[in-house]
Design an enzyme around this catalytic site. Structure first.
Site, PDB file in Angstrom:
ATOM      1  N   ASN A  11       0.797  -1.221  -0.084  1.00 55.60           N
ATOM      2  CA  ASN A  11      -0.105  -0.028   0.035  1.00 55.60           C
ATOM      3  C   ASN A  11       1.026   1.400   0.057  1.00 55.60           C
ATOM      4  O   ASN A  11       1.499   1.464   1.194  1.00 55.60           O
ATOM      5  CB  ASN A  11      -1.004  -0.153   1.233  1.00 55.60           C
ATOM      6  CG  ASN A  11      -1.705   1.168   1.253  1.00 55.60           C
ATOM      7  OD1 ASN A  11      -1.853   2.211   0.793  1.00 55.60           O
ATOM      8  ND2 ASN A  11      -2.463   1.385   2.773  1.00 55.60           N
ATOM      9  N   LYS A  13      -0.106   4.433  -0.216  1.00 59.16           N
ATOM     10  CA  LYS A  13      -0.561   5.597   0.353  1.00 59.16           C
ATOM     11  C   LYS A  13      -0.297   6.529  -0.477  1.00 59.16           C
ATOM     12  O   LYS A  13      -0.418   6.539  -1.820  1.00 59.16           O
ATOM     13  CB  LYS A  13      -0.063   5.697   1.629  1.00 59.16           C
ATOM     14  CG  LYS A  13      -0.151   4.227   2.637  1.00 59.16           C
ATOM     15  CD  LYS A  13       0.128   4.460   4.057  1.00 59.16           C
ATOM     16  CE  LYS A  13      -0.132   3.114   4.832  1.00 59.16           C
ATOM     17  NZ  LYS A  13       0.413   3.107   6.194  1.00 59.16           N
ATOM     18  N   HIS A  98      -9.465   0.751   5.400  1.00 57.82           N
ATOM     19  CA  HIS A  98      -8.110   1.271   5.880  1.00 57.82           C
ATOM     20  C   HIS A  98      -8.228   2.157   7.079  1.00 57.82           C
ATOM     21  O   HIS A  98      -8.883   3.036   6.928  1.00 57.82           O
ATOM     22  CB  HIS A  98      -6.945   1.708   4.941  1.00 57.82           C
ATOM     23  CG  HIS A  98      -5.643   1.833   5.348  1.00 57.82           C
ATOM     24  ND1 HIS A  98      -5.143   2.638   6.422  1.00 57.82           N
ATOM     25  CD2 HIS A  98      -4.388   0.809   5.258  1.00 57.82           C
ATOM     26  CE1 HIS A  98      -3.944   2.387   6.702  1.00 57.82           C
ATOM     27  NE2 HIS A  98      -3.507   1.332   6.030  1.00 57.82           N
ATOM     28  N   GLU A 100      -6.618   4.479   8.055  1.00 58.36           N
ATOM     29  CA  GLU A 100      -6.468   6.092   7.412  1.00 58.36           C
ATOM     30  C   GLU A 100      -7.841   6.472   7.067  1.00 58.36           C
ATOM     31  O   GLU A 100      -7.882   7.711   7.161  1.00 58.36           O
ATOM     32  CB  GLU A 100      -5.185   6.161   6.859  1.00 58.36           C
ATOM     33  CG  GLU A 100      -3.690   5.898   7.828  1.00 58.36           C
ATOM     34  CD  GLU A 100      -2.595   5.611   6.819  1.00 58.36           C
ATOM     35  OE1 GLU A 100      -2.766   5.475   5.768  1.00 58.36           O
ATOM     36  OE2 GLU A 100      -1.715   5.048   7.565  1.00 58.36           O
ATOM     37  N   GLU A 168      -5.188  -5.129  10.758  1.00 54.19           N
ATOM     38  CA  GLU A 168      -3.867  -4.231  10.926  1.00 54.19           C
ATOM     39  C   GLU A 168      -4.365  -3.531  12.207  1.00 54.19           C
ATOM     40  O   GLU A 168      -5.110  -2.396  12.249  1.00 54.19           O
ATOM     41  CB  GLU A 168      -4.131  -3.112   9.666  1.00 54.19           C
ATOM     42  CG  GLU A 168      -3.726  -3.715   8.324  1.00 54.19           C
ATOM     43  CD  GLU A 168      -3.259  -2.755   7.266  1.00 54.19           C
ATOM     44  OE1 GLU A 168      -2.119  -2.877   7.280  1.00 54.19           O
ATOM     45  OE2 GLU A 168      -3.812  -1.612   7.433  1.00 54.19           O
ATOM     46  N   GLY A 174       2.649   1.967  10.676  1.00 54.16           N
ATOM     47  CA  GLY A 174       3.917   2.915  10.675  1.00 54.16           C
ATOM     48  C   GLY A 174       4.695   3.260  11.835  1.00 54.16           C
ATOM     49  O   GLY A 174       5.333   4.342  12.022  1.00 54.16           O
ATOM     50  N   SER A 213       3.615  -2.321   9.976  1.00 52.55           N
ATOM     51  CA  SER A 213       4.989  -2.563  10.547  1.00 52.55           C
ATOM     52  C   SER A 213       5.877  -3.588   9.848  1.00 52.55           C
ATOM     53  O   SER A 213       6.697  -4.093  10.592  1.00 52.55           O
ATOM     54  CB  SER A 213       5.241  -2.115  11.890  1.00 52.55           C
ATOM     55  OG  SER A 213       5.053  -0.740  12.256  1.00 52.55           O
TER      56      SER A 213
HETATM   57  P1  PGA Z   1       2.978   0.048   7.501  1.00 54.61           P
HETATM   58  O1  PGA Z   1       1.607   0.515   7.048  1.00 54.61           O
HETATM   59  O2  PGA Z   1       3.737  -0.980   7.106  1.00 54.61           O
HETATM   60  O3  PGA Z   1       3.950   1.372   7.260  1.00 54.61           O
HETATM   61  O4  PGA Z   1       3.086   0.174   9.075  1.00 54.61           O
HETATM   62  C1  PGA Z   1       0.608  -0.870   6.937  1.00 54.61           C
HETATM   63  C2  PGA Z   1      -0.475  -0.311   5.998  1.00 54.61           C
HETATM   64  O5  PGA Z   1      -1.020   0.794   6.777  1.00 54.61           O
HETATM   65  O6  PGA Z   1      -1.032  -0.933   5.375  1.00 54.61           O
END
Ligand code: PGA
Length: 253
Positions: A11, A13, A98, A100, A168, A174, A213
């Site tokens: 992803n 983003k 997601h 976010e 997740e 992140g 992560s």
């Molecule tokens: P990350 O994000 O691997 O940077 O922690 C995962 C995600 O948001 O799908």
């Protein structure tokens, strides 16, 4: 039980310009050199790059997906993108729900479910994300939150072929933090049993990804947990070498 073919999805983003094609091409190169990889690999770049990537990757096994879609087919929704547009640009899947999106745009599970249904209508596989916040985790609500989000976000007609679940934990996205393998095992087993209960055999065959992560250094351990059928990767998917370092845990031998 039949072994599910894992999916490793990246992803991107809100990252990536046309020059990022180099990373996609490099990743496709790794895949063609290692055709025995026992997993599907997908990039979900920003919408502006989907057509370029899908066209450039048409001879590759690397799949292309979107990061979000609108629940409606078309209409007066400035700035939004319809599932059919993603499919038309060459995507075969789309991430919905997601954290976010749930946080930045106030998306509810009801909306996520409508988006997943729109994805199915357009012939896209929906990657439905669920996961608890740090506060919810600390108050011992993880399994309840995951169950509620799952029940609210899964549309009618979900099958193992058209739907993937991504667990997740919001606090792991992140941050460099990850749950312990035991925690991941417990939560994924819980999701599996919910899917079995709701969908029977389709639920037993539905892939459940872990996200948050995931890095080359922890991928083998996390992907080795029971009921973890791949990964949804953010930051570490931006560089082909790192992303391949994760996907390559599925090389045979
Ligand atoms: P990350 O994000 O691997 O940077 O922690 C995962 C995600 O948001 O799908």
């Amino acid at each position: 039980m039949k072994q599910l073919r894992p999916l490793v999805a990246g992803n991107w983003k809100m990252n990536g310009l046309q020059a990022s094609w180099d990373e996609a091409e490099r990743l496709a190169g790794f895949l063609s050199e290692h055709a025995s990889l026992a997993a599907d690999v997908m990039l979900c770049p920003p919408s502006t790059l989907i057509s370029q990537f899908a066209t450039g990757l048409s001879d590759s096994s690397l799949l292309v997906g979107g990061q979000d879609c609108h629940p409606e087919v078309s209409g007066a929704h400035t700035g939004d993108i319809a599932a059919e547009m993603l499919a038309d640009a060459g995507a075969t899947a789309v991430i919905v729900g997601h954290s976010e999106r749930r946080t930045d745009h106030g998306e509810t599970s009801e909306l996520v479910r409508a988006k997943a249904a729109a994805a199915h209508w357009a012939g896209l596989m929906a990657i439905i994300c669920v996961g608890e916040t740090e506060t919810e985790r600390k108050s011992g609500e993880t399994l309840n939150i995951v169950s509620t989000q799952l029940a609210g976000s899964l549309p009618d007609g979900a099958t193992a072929a058209n739907t993937v679940i991504a667990y997740e934990p919001v606090w792991a996205i992140g941050t460099g933090l990850t749950p312990t393998p035991d925690d991941v095992a417990e939560i994924h087993a819980h999701i599996r049993s919910e899917l079995n209960g709701k969908l029977g055999e389709e639920g037993a065959q539905m892939r459940i990804l872990y996200g948050g992560s995931v890095k080359p250094g922890n991928a083998a351990e996390l992907m080795g947990v029971a009921n973890v059928n791949g990964a949804l990767v953010g930051g570490a998917s931006l560089k082909a070498d790192d992303f391949w370092g994760i996907a390559s845990v599925y090389l045979p031998g």
